[in-house]
Scaffold this motif. Structure first.
Motif, PDB file in Angstrom:
ATOM      1  N   ASP A  29      42.943  30.165  41.749  1.00  0.00           N
ATOM      2  CA  ASP A  29      43.342  30.345  40.416  1.00  0.00           C
ATOM      3  C   ASP A  29      44.444  31.236  40.460  1.00  0.00           C
ATOM      4  O   ASP A  29      44.581  32.307  41.213  1.00  0.00           O
ATOM      5  N   TYR A  30      45.074  31.415  39.409  1.00  0.00           N
ATOM      6  CA  TYR A  30      45.941  32.500  38.897  1.00  0.00           C
ATOM      7  C   TYR A  30      45.238  33.856  38.345  1.00  0.00           C
ATOM      8  O   TYR A  30      43.976  33.481  38.021  1.00  0.00           O
ATOM      9  N   CYS A  36      49.553  37.556  41.705  1.00  0.00           N
ATOM     10  CA  CYS A  36      48.398  37.767  42.663  1.00  0.00           C
ATOM     11  C   CYS A  36      47.462  36.686  42.350  1.00  0.00           C
ATOM     12  O   CYS A  36      47.248  36.433  41.092  1.00  0.00           O
ATOM     13  N   ALA A  37      46.827  36.044  43.172  1.00  0.00           N
ATOM     14  CA  ALA A  37      45.913  34.810  42.897  1.00  0.00           C
ATOM     15  C   ALA A  37      44.758  35.241  43.267  1.00  0.00           C
ATOM     16  O   ALA A  37      44.298  36.298  43.992  1.00  0.00           O
ATOM     17  N   VAL A  38      43.730  34.597  42.715  1.00  0.00           N
ATOM     18  CA  VAL A  38      42.404  34.643  43.051  1.00  0.00           C
ATOM     19  C   VAL A  38      42.176  33.317  44.345  1.00  0.00           C
ATOM     20  O   VAL A  38      42.120  32.178  44.170  1.00  0.00           O
ATOM     21  N   ILE A  39      41.445  33.833  45.075  1.00  0.00           N
ATOM     22  CA  ILE A  39      41.080  32.829  46.291  1.00  0.00           C
ATOM     23  C   ILE A  39      39.757  32.475  46.062  1.00  0.00           C
ATOM     24  O   ILE A  39      38.603  33.458  46.185  1.00  0.00           O
ATOM     25  N   ARG A  40      39.470  31.450  45.484  1.00  0.00           N
ATOM     26  CA  ARG A  40      37.957  30.955  45.056  1.00  0.00           C
ATOM     27  C   ARG A  40      37.267  30.585  46.137  1.00  0.00           C
ATOM     28  O   ARG A  40      37.738  30.453  47.296  1.00  0.00           O
ATOM     29  N   PRO A  41      35.839  30.462  46.019  1.00  0.00           N
ATOM     30  CA  PRO A  41      34.850  30.075  47.246  1.00  0.00           C
ATOM     31  C   PRO A  41      35.472  29.100  48.206  1.00  0.00           C
ATOM     32  O   PRO A  41      35.335  29.185  49.384  1.00  0.00           O
ATOM     33  N   TYR A  44      38.218  30.378  50.096  1.00  0.00           N
ATOM     34  CA  TYR A  44      37.925  31.622  51.093  1.00  0.00           C
ATOM     35  C   TYR A  44      37.081  30.884  52.238  1.00  0.00           C
ATOM     36  O   TYR A  44      36.979  31.309  53.552  1.00  0.00           O
ATOM     37  N   GLN A  48      37.761  31.707  56.191  1.00  0.00           N
ATOM     38  CA  GLN A  48      36.589  32.258  56.949  1.00  0.00           C
ATOM     39  C   GLN A  48      36.584  31.372  58.421  1.00  0.00           C
ATOM     40  O   GLN A  48      36.420  31.973  59.273  1.00  0.00           O
ATOM     41  N   TRP A 135      42.650  42.374  60.034  1.00  0.00           N
ATOM     42  CA  TRP A 135      42.354  41.406  59.013  1.00  0.00           C
ATOM     43  C   TRP A 135      42.433  42.212  57.680  1.00  0.00           C
ATOM     44  O   TRP A 135      41.564  43.078  57.697  1.00  0.00           O
ATOM     45  N   ASN A 137      44.430  43.038  53.471  1.00  0.00           N
ATOM     46  CA  ASN A 137      45.523  42.541  52.359  1.00  0.00           C
ATOM     47  C   ASN A 137      46.661  43.303  52.642  1.00  0.00           C
ATOM     48  O   ASN A 137      46.772  44.342  53.000  1.00  0.00           O
ATOM     49  N   GLU A 154      50.206  39.981  46.551  1.00  0.00           N
ATOM     50  CA  GLU A 154      49.397  40.349  47.574  1.00  0.00           C
ATOM     51  C   GLU A 154      48.776  39.068  48.235  1.00  0.00           C
ATOM     52  O   GLU A 154      48.710  38.009  47.773  1.00  0.00           O
ATOM     53  N   LEU A 156      46.482  37.813  52.207  1.00  0.00           N
ATOM     54  CA  LEU A 156      45.533  38.203  53.115  1.00  0.00           C
ATOM     55  C   LEU A 156      46.220  37.843  54.495  1.00  0.00           C
ATOM     56  O   LEU A 156      46.920  36.886  54.557  1.00  0.00           O
TER      57      LEU A 156
ATOM     58  N   ASN B  65      31.535  33.590  49.244  1.00  0.00           N
ATOM     59  CA  ASN B  65      32.592  34.654  49.330  1.00  0.00           C
ATOM     60  C   ASN B  65      33.734  34.114  48.696  1.00  0.00           C
ATOM     61  O   ASN B  65      34.022  32.966  48.698  1.00  0.00           O
ATOM     62  N   ALA B  66      34.654  35.018  48.245  1.00  0.00           N
ATOM     63  CA  ALA B  66      35.931  35.097  47.623  1.00  0.00           C
ATOM     64  C   ALA B  66      36.533  36.161  47.316  1.00  0.00           C
ATOM     65  O   ALA B  66      36.172  37.061  48.396  1.00  0.00           O
ATOM     66  N   TYR B  67      38.003  36.004  47.341  1.00  0.00           N
ATOM     67  CA  TYR B  67      38.683  37.371  47.382  1.00  0.00           C
ATOM     68  C   TYR B  67      39.356  37.284  45.864  1.00  0.00           C
ATOM     69  O   TYR B  67      40.434  36.259  45.607  1.00  0.00           O
ATOM     70  N   PRO B  69      42.354  39.706  43.314  1.00  0.00           N
ATOM     71  CA  PRO B  69      43.326  40.600  43.434  1.00  0.00           C
ATOM     72  C   PRO B  69      43.058  42.107  43.192  1.00  0.00           C
ATOM     73  O   PRO B  69      41.991  42.522  42.742  1.00  0.00           O
TER      74      PRO B  69
END
Lengths: 482, 482
Positions: A29-30, A36-41, A44, A48, A135, A137, A154, A156, B65-67, B69
């Motif tokens: 998501d934004y 900068c984005a949110v990496i949702r489950p 992620y 992983q 690993w 950011n 940002e 990973l 788990n998520a990530y 900003p």
């Protein structure tokens, strides 16, 4: 954006289609901070799986994970001249200063901070090879045209940084890592890549040689999926890393660095997904199969039977090592669930209803091509595992075919121009001059050399450069890129 | 610092001893940026084991788990009044501003950025509970008295952030997580903890209730090993998070957050290690056993036999699931290797020489107490696994005994003062007033209430506060802390 499904076609508007797939599938998501984005489950969990796969591989090579500070004193960047020029425009700085009143950067890459430690740790040939990965950011502030996973402030990544006593060892492992990258991207993500060496123009700032695995998206644009650098002795000299050899004299070691990032998630989405949403390659999919029980509200007893059977199948598949989910949500219809899991990219859907149970069978639907088949329940686990492998291969083959169809050999600058206008991938002879690449990039709207394909990089005898007409040195791939 | 071994005794100078153990064992190192440490491969491998253990546990609870900003707009902090007051002094800011010319923070904790997304994602009771965790780096700039792992500007942690429709669910899982923390710290790291609730004075900024697991180091100082917060509805109101309930009305949900950090590595070092170096609890040790072949230079044939046998044993132990290393370095003597692995904290050392082979045996030495025993090679794997569990228990019991011996009940302020001067852990009655805690902290040089121990937190009838003489509300633990 409030509609649940994807509202544009991949063919018609790939950028908008890409955003919708990433957002609506729940991959990412934004955020409130631009770039900068949110990496949702869901996103992620894929990352992983990539980390787990790669950690196992590099551990076999003797690479160990560590963690270095995110903050780097400004002066460290200046130690290697090309390195500072390469990264200076992108660096974010913190307001706070160091004890010596120096500016402090947020890492855009970690060569500078890691090699300062390496200089302390390495004393003798006994300390080599030193193989460390982290690993973390990474921040690169000056990003225009933000695109989740592909271009963000940002992101990973992993960055490996190794040190060797000899050039031979170093160069060997630079190529070993490149092969690991190919394996990861092709065998886990089903994305075909071309291995090659970057031109002088495209090299990592400070590297002696840069190798890459290039992937090519359905729009003909390249996406650099991972790079492995032979840094030579330049950083060792800049950071004063020395080791006492068996000859009891001090020497500068040879170094490598190599990395891939969450861009891979973007490549995976663009390569395989379709107008219904995400299509996940089975080996990396957090959920590989979903079971949808077809229950009938008016017949609760029959529905109960179906649910019981569905739970049995879930257990059977789990025991067989399949990452499976049972969707027993009561408030949604089977039809809604089909679309929902198609949007989320789950490779296999298993439908099981009252009549199926009578016949000891179920319906198995493949996400990648919608193909349905009836499967006897006694052989379900086997069939699911087979089908997952089949889907992997089909995704890979389809992508490979697309690339092959888009690839053309060009001899003249006009042919190159035309190929680029048609969003093709062009193989051409080139002189190797960085200035020529600058001109091509400017004239053809961002076209760059992607790599000199390994084993096929030598110019044919007597061939001339597609641009300068000078004697050609290499065969290179030209294209636009992400 | 150039000597290989530890040059001070734990008893004599614990701070210096601690630094030497951390640095010389290869757990971590200082970096060029004050307050930021390098976590070296040995330290990171332990952290990885902690992550793997905990990921498995929370996944069973439905946490994903998520990530999010790292950058947070300044205004977000201001939405929750206590939150901003709690963190403002520690925040690092980047020089670059946001598009709206706002200052941007480097995360000191992620409530603010995560809950902004939560407000977008949560619409209906069907979206709850939402359970998300992230592993990331955290920055708290204003750090005095830097100490690797224990107090640093940048550190690694996990932070879980869950959202519930009801207070009951929320409070239940806040305590479930606390129990998971106890399990992790006691059962993986062999560190005994006391579970309890924090006083109002010590609560997380913005939380309704804060629970903690407190560990106690050999010097009598407490080390907070993990906290689990019931945030109530305060953040939901501040960030405008609402859900439509089954009653079709909008409600604010209940929230929790919970975290532990790489401080745990510091606690582990301080709790168990000794004057020879690191002592690793077996379940988390990256290497659980090391095999040292006793070879004799003058007898190459015999040495070859020993090496062959040592390789056999390595394979046998690996197959049995033991994380084992064979130290076959030729350039070092067995004696040097003993010290080296003692410094690095490996729980079990296995010595095997020519005479041992003759007798089908080896010597097994325990790192924690130096105890040696002769083991028949046929039962080696079994014996090693047994001994690893035994060492875990011995480490735990020894720490528990130390804590029990240091714990005293105090009735008067003079007794409290004396206990604190003697670096004891004091249990006392307290009125619960934050002002009283401020005074105690100032007068007794940093003494704080650590927690109200779970199940034993109620004041005895008629008891009065150790400080104010007012009627006591709670039984609390007082001590200095890291």
């Amino acid at each position: 954006m409030n509609e649940i499904g994807i509202t544009v076609k991949k063919e018609d508007d790939m950028p908008e289609w890409y955003s919708q797939v990433v957002l609506k599938s729940g991959m990412a998501d934004y955020s409130a901070v631009k770039g900068c984005a949110v990496i949702r489950p869901l996103g992620y969990a894929i990352w992983q799986n990539i980390m787990d796969f790669f950690n196992e591989r590099i551990s076999l090579m003797g690479v160990e994970n560590a963690y270095f500070p995110m903050f780097i004193p400004e002066s460290f960047f200046h130690r290697e001249a090309q390195h500072v020029d390469g990264f200076a425009p992108e660096v974010a700085w913190v307001e706070q200063k160091s004890d010596t009143n120096e500016r402090i950067a947020v890492r855009p890459t970690s060569e500078a901070i890691m090699y300062d430690s390496y200089a302390k740790w390495i004393r003798s040939h006994r300390d080599l090879p030193l193989r460390i990965n982290q690993w973390c950011n990474i921040v690169r502030w000056e990003v225009s045209d933000v695109k989740i996973f592909l271009r963000s402030r940002e992101f990973l990544w992993q960055e490996g940084h190794c040190v060797y006593a000899t050039e031979e060892e170093c160069q060997k492992e630079v190529l070993d890592i490149l092969e690991e990258y190919r394996r990861l991207v092709e065998e886990l993500l089903a994305i075909p890549v071309i291995k090659g060496e970057k031109s002088e123009h495209e090299r990592f700032p400070g590297a002696k040689r840069t190798y890459t695995i290039e992937s090519f998206m359905p729009d003909g644009k390249a996406l650099q999926a991972g790079t492995s650098h032979n840094l030579g002795q330049g950083f060792a000299k800049a950071f004063n890393i020395t080791f006492q050899g068996t000859d009891e004299k001090d020497h500068h070691p040879w170094q490598s660095s190599w990395g891939f990032s969450t861009r891979l998630l973007g490549a995976m989405v663009m390569q395989h997904s379709d107008d219904k949403g995400l299509v996940l390659p089975p080996r990396v999919a957090p959920t590989q199969a979903v079971i949808i029980p077809i229950t009938i509200k008016k017949k609760p007893e029959l529905s109960e039977q179906v649910l019981t059977k569905a739970k049995e199948l879930e257990k059977q598949l789990k025991d067989a090592g399949v990452r499976v989910k049972l969707d027993d949500r009561e408030e949604y219809s089977p039809g809604f669930k089909y679309s929902d899991w198609e949007l989320k990219g789950v490779p296999i859907r298993i439908e099981v209803g009252p009549r199926d149970i009578e016949n000891n069978q179920c319906i198995l639907a493949k996400r990648n091509d919608g193909e349905k088949s009836t499967v006897n329940l006694d052989s379900l686990s086997e069939k699911v595992k087979e089908t997952l492998e089949q889907i992997h291969q089909e995704l890979f083959d389809k992508a490979k075919k697309q690339i092959d169809e888009k690839t053309v050999q060009v001899k003249t600058y006009d042919e190159l121009k035309k190929a680029m206008e048609e969003r093709k991938i062009a193989i051409a002879h080139h002189c190797g001059d960085p200035e020529s690449e600058d001109v091509i990039k400017a004239e053809l709207g961002g076209v760059t050399t992607r790599c000199r394909p390994m084993g096929e990089d030598q110019a044919d005898e007597g061939a001339v450069c597609v641009h300068t007409g000078k004697p050609a040195k290499y065969k290179v791939i030209f294209s636009k890129n992400y």
